[in-house]
Design a protein around this motif. Structure first.
Motif, PDB file in Angstrom:
ATOM      1  N   ASN A 222     -44.701  -4.100 -26.440  1.00  0.00           N
ATOM      2  CA  ASN A 222     -44.826  -3.883 -24.997  1.00  0.00           C
ATOM      3  C   ASN A 222     -45.481  -2.562 -24.590  1.00  0.00           C
ATOM      4  O   ASN A 222     -45.650  -2.292 -23.405  1.00  0.00           O
ATOM      5  CB  ASN A 222     -43.426  -3.973 -24.342  1.00  0.00           C
ATOM      6  N   TRP A 223     -45.840  -1.738 -25.573  1.00  0.00           N
ATOM      7  CA  TRP A 223     -46.550  -0.499 -25.279  1.00  0.00           C
ATOM      8  C   TRP A 223     -45.810   0.360 -24.258  1.00  0.00           C
ATOM      9  O   TRP A 223     -46.365   0.830 -23.273  1.00  0.00           O
ATOM     10  CB  TRP A 223     -47.981  -0.790 -24.791  1.00  0.00           C
TER      11      TRP A 223
ATOM     12  N   VAL B  17     -46.623   4.923 -21.176  1.00  0.00           N
ATOM     13  CA  VAL B  17     -47.176   3.577 -21.087  1.00  0.00           C
ATOM     14  C   VAL B  17     -48.692   3.670 -21.258  1.00  0.00           C
ATOM     15  O   VAL B  17     -49.274   4.755 -21.213  1.00  0.00           O
ATOM     16  CB  VAL B  17     -46.834   2.912 -19.737  1.00  0.00           C
ATOM     17  N   THR B  18     -49.330   2.513 -21.445  1.00  0.00           N
ATOM     18  CA  THR B  18     -50.795   2.436 -21.523  1.00  0.00           C
ATOM     19  C   THR B  18     -51.254   1.289 -20.631  1.00  0.00           C
ATOM     20  O   THR B  18     -50.442   0.616 -19.988  1.00  0.00           O
ATOM     21  CB  THR B  18     -51.266   2.168 -22.967  1.00  0.00           C
ATOM     22  N   GLU B  19     -52.534   1.027 -20.654  1.00  0.00           N
ATOM     23  CA  GLU B  19     -53.077  -0.080 -19.859  1.00  0.00           C
ATOM     24  C   GLU B  19     -52.591  -1.428 -20.379  1.00  0.00           C
ATOM     25  O   GLU B  19     -52.631  -2.431 -19.664  1.00  0.00           O
ATOM     26  CB  GLU B  19     -54.612  -0.036 -19.898  1.00  0.00           C
TER      27      GLU B  19
ATOM     28  N   VAL C 240     -50.844   7.192 -20.760  1.00  0.00           N
ATOM     29  CA  VAL C 240     -51.594   7.926 -21.780  1.00  0.00           C
ATOM     30  C   VAL C 240     -52.578   6.988 -22.472  1.00  0.00           C
ATOM     31  O   VAL C 240     -52.393   5.760 -22.454  1.00  0.00           O
ATOM     32  CB  VAL C 240     -50.643   8.550 -22.833  1.00  0.00           C
ATOM     33  N   PRO C 241     -53.627   7.502 -23.100  1.00  0.00           N
ATOM     34  CA  PRO C 241     -54.547   6.659 -23.871  1.00  0.00           C
ATOM     35  C   PRO C 241     -53.833   6.026 -25.071  1.00  0.00           C
ATOM     36  O   PRO C 241     -52.807   6.536 -25.548  1.00  0.00           O
ATOM     37  CB  PRO C 241     -55.629   7.644 -24.346  1.00  0.00           C
ATOM     38  N   GLU C 242     -54.387   4.915 -25.559  1.00  0.00           N
ATOM     39  CA  GLU C 242     -53.755   4.193 -26.669  1.00  0.00           C
ATOM     40  C   GLU C 242     -53.590   5.086 -27.901  1.00  0.00           C
ATOM     41  O   GLU C 242     -52.570   5.034 -28.582  1.00  0.00           O
ATOM     42  CB  GLU C 242     -54.577   2.953 -27.028  1.00  0.00           C
TER      43      GLU C 242
ATOM     44  N   LEU D 125     -50.033   5.924 -29.777  1.00  0.00           N
ATOM     45  CA  LEU D 125     -49.720   5.616 -31.179  1.00  0.00           C
ATOM     46  C   LEU D 125     -49.255   6.857 -31.935  1.00  0.00           C
ATOM     47  O   LEU D 125     -48.365   6.788 -32.789  1.00  0.00           O
ATOM     48  CB  LEU D 125     -50.948   5.005 -31.865  1.00  0.00           C
ATOM     49  N   GLU D 126     -49.838   8.016 -31.619  1.00  0.00           N
ATOM     50  CA  GLU D 126     -49.385   9.261 -32.247  1.00  0.00           C
ATOM     51  C   GLU D 126     -47.945   9.573 -31.871  1.00  0.00           C
ATOM     52  O   GLU D 126     -47.126   9.967 -32.710  1.00  0.00           O
ATOM     53  CB  GLU D 126     -50.295  10.414 -31.820  1.00  0.00           C
TER      54      GLU D 126
END
Length: 477
Positions: free
Chosen positions: A16-17, A28-30, A53-55, A59-60
């Motif tokens: 669900n990012w 969250v992301t897009e 934030v960017p993907e 992930l980091e």
């Protein structure tokens, strides 16, 4: 990043990012779906503060979240174990806990390797395995046994409610400066759950080759074999014959800052500084074969494979040994020459075995005569016949243990290995490549100086270390 708000399952986060940030906020992301935000609103009871934030950054931060979560879980487990140490060793007012504590502590102090709890129709037998032999030491009332089982399951983190399926757990105990690792196995029987607890003393350390029981000529031969730059060396024998101990002693002998040594084991019994050890984990497909493939990409000099169980592992190990690596492993065979037939049965081509095999060591463990109550006597005619058969000697006296408190009246204290070492030379390679019968290999190896298990055992009888009955019992003569 501290996890201060709520902990979300990693699978939920990945799908669900959405990831917990500081208290009251989430990354969250897009790709984050609307319903995931609603799920968080339902869990927390208030609208979450969202930080987009960017993907890549997400992930980091996810990696950091997982690392912190693992550290927290490990810390919690250590706290539980410390509480368990105190609970187990200090005891409790509960009679059941006191009873179990006394059984465990007596086993730890008595050098016991396994504890068996065996329910029968009207009683429960408690047996200790001491120096490879089971001794009944206690009998429990049948009506109190379910409480004992529940207590063992609680401290070994097993499912107390599950009584129909086998389970495996673990208990770690510290007593003084000793750390004992206990492996718990439950098995449902018609009279109740049978439990076996295996004790492994982590503080005992790894033995050296000189302490194992090799005769002077055998240890010289074995050291010559393991100093070869490449090839495969096999340690064979049944379960509980000390193969792992010999492998660890060999690794200690070979360990050097100039060597890259990697092992894959099931389980890792002793941790050795300077050696990279891998624990097999079939649940994530980390098997001997898959682990061995990965090890070969780590630029190893020496590889230890806990056990060759199938063709795939055997094939990779043999090819590794033929490409400049020294490979150590174990097999289940009755004697040294039979290791060749076992590999052929697995599907390995005889010419590959001939090209790679450097040596095979078969071994058994025999009980040592207790030094505290050791006495000499005249051997019987049967004993003389057996000694003469395997050594050509007829001694005037042999030794035995009379029985004392130190050996719990058994006459034996500790165990020592007996060995059979087949050093593979060019003539033996020629026989192996032609896939000759095992008895032909054995005869040729004996012509070249190989002492059989029985012969090595009888030499230890003549040295006053063990008895004729012990040797013949384990060599199945």
């Amino acid at each position: 990043m501290a996890i201060k708000q709520i902990e979300l399952p990693v699978e939920f986060i990945k799908e669900n990012w959405i990831l917990p940030a500081e208290e009251g906020s989430f990354y969250v992301t897009e790709k984050t779906p609307f319903f995931a935000v609603e799920d968080i609103r339902f869990l927390t009871g208030k609208p979450p503060k969202l930080i987009k934030v960017p993907e890549g950054e997400f992930l980091e931060r996810l990696e950091e979240y997982i690392a912190n979560l693992e550290n927290k879980i490990q810390h919690q487990e250590e706290e539980v174990q410390e509480a368990l140490f105190e609970n187990l060793l200090e005891g409790s007012e509960s009679p059941v806990i006191q009873l179990l504590n006394s059984i465990l502590l007596k086993a730890i102090r008595g050098r016991v390797s396994d504890i068996h709890f065996e329910p029968f129709g009207d009683r429960v037998s408690v047996r200790y395995r001491l120096d490879g032999v089971l001794h009944e030491v206690n009998t429990l009332p049948k009506n109190s046994y379910p409480q004992v089982v529940s207590r063992i399951k609680v401290i070994s983190k097993l499912n107390v409610a599950e009584k129909r399926l086998p389970q495996d757990g673990r208990i770690r105990v510290k007593t003084g400066n000793r750390e004992i690792d206990m492996r718990v196995s439950t098995l449902p029987t018609v009279f109740g759950e049978r439990i076996v607890i295996r004790l492994l003393d982590k503080s005992a350390g790894v033995m050296s080759l000189d302490e194992l029981g090799f005769s002077p000529e055998d240890i010289e031969k074995y050291r010559r074999i393991i100093k070869r730059p490449h090839g495969i060396i096999l340690i064979t024998g049944p379960t509980g014959s000390g193969k792992s101990t010999t492998l660890y002693a060999t690794l200690m002998e070979l360990k050097s800052p100039a060597k890259n040594i990697i092992t894959i084991e099931d389980p890792v019994e002793y941790q050795i500084d300077g050696i990279n050890q891998i624990q097999v984990n079939p649940q994530i497909n980390l098997t001997f074969a898959s682990g061995l493939r990965s090890i070969l990409r780590q630029d190893p000099d020496i590889i230890m494979v806990g056990e060759i169980r199938d063709f795939e592992t055997a094939e990779i190990a043999i090819h590794a040994s033929m490409t400049g690596h020294l490979v150590l492993s174990t097999l289940h065979t009755n004697d040294a020459p039979s290791a060749v037939a076992r590999l052929v049965d697995m599907g390995v081509e005889p010419f590959l075995i001939a090209a790679s095999l450097e040596g095979v060591v078969a071994q058994r463990l025999v009980r040592k005569i207790c030094e505290n109550c050791k006495e000499s006597r005249k051997p019987t005619e049967w004993e003389l016949a057996q000694i003469e058969k395997y050594s050509g000697e007829r001694p005037e006296k042999i030794f035995y243990g009379k029985g004392c408190e130190e050996c719990m009246g058994t006459g034996f204290r500790g165990r020592i290995a007996i060995y059979e070492i087949m050093d593979v030379d060019e003539e033996l390679r020629s026989k192996i490549s032609r896939n000759v019968e095992t008895y032909q290999l054995r005869n040729l190896a004996r012509e070249k100086g190989m002492k059989t298990l029985a012969e090595d055992g009888i030499r230890k009888v003549l040295s006053g270390l063990t008895t004729v009955e012990e040797v013949l019992q384990v060599t199945q003569v």
